[in-house]
Design a protein around this motif. Sequence first.
Motif: not given
Length: 316
Positions: A58-67
């Motif tokens: 669908d052309g969508v991306a989810y980028l996750s990062f952690y703190v």
Amino acid sequence: MKYHKFTLKTLAEAEDIVIASLADAGVEGVEIEDKVPLSERDKQQMFVDILPETAPDDGVAYLSFYVEEGCEKEALLARVREELDGLRAFMDIGEGTITESSTEDKDWINNWKQYFHQFYVDDILIIPSWEEVQKEDQGKMIIHIDPGTAFGTGMHETTQLCLRQLKKYVTEDTMMLDVGTGSGILSIAALKMGAKHALGTDLDPCAVSAVRENLEANGIPETDMEVILGNIITEKAVQDAAGYERYDIVTANILADVLVPLTPVITAQMKPDGIYITSGILDVKENVVTEAVRAAGLEVVEVTRQGEWVSVTARK
């Protein structure tokens, strides 16, 4: 220990440049979720017999990062949003929204290793420290690399573009300056090709230990490469420590927006006739970099491309 998890919704086609911008903001690692079909190379590196079925892209991306809980997350988020605002000025990054959740402790630093396996860049074998060289690969040019928490495995197109240019210009007399050295992969490759000495600069303290470990893994004496922490664009102390008119080759695998202010400064470190190898340039930014190179008095000698990325090589 608990972590704050931040998930950025963007476009799959913008993943690379958004991740690079997150790194500039101080994000040390990113998880990617998208529906982009796997390439044959991806499939070969996953070592599974039956690949999971995925929904249409669908052309969508989810980028996750952690703190880590207790860290100054608001300051980090402010830098991230500033970087995203800068990207929006010249490309579509989709929604660019960030959501927050909490998660329990996990070995975020080491889990990515299951996805990083040995591979070739032309005739150069790049292999992580936790894998063994196969019998049939003995005698080839081999670079042992463990990026640790510093960026740089060699898998990215921008690094591969630089490696190919280094092969053209490195000699046994080469003095090299590697701006944004990260894991030290470009300097180590140059030393393996016969360069005399390398100096790396970086903003991340993790680069110092990463370079030291990678030098040892490749059997290269620590005296063959130094690392200076600091910003060579703005800090005269770093410029002075690097020295002037000292380098036959300067590499800078960064981003176009950093290369523009870097180029007029770094020419002072280059010997007359020295070679300047740049990468990390999206194709839409090619003209911006070539114009900056020419404005600094350098001659563009070659522009090479891989995917949507560009490398500009120039001569002083």
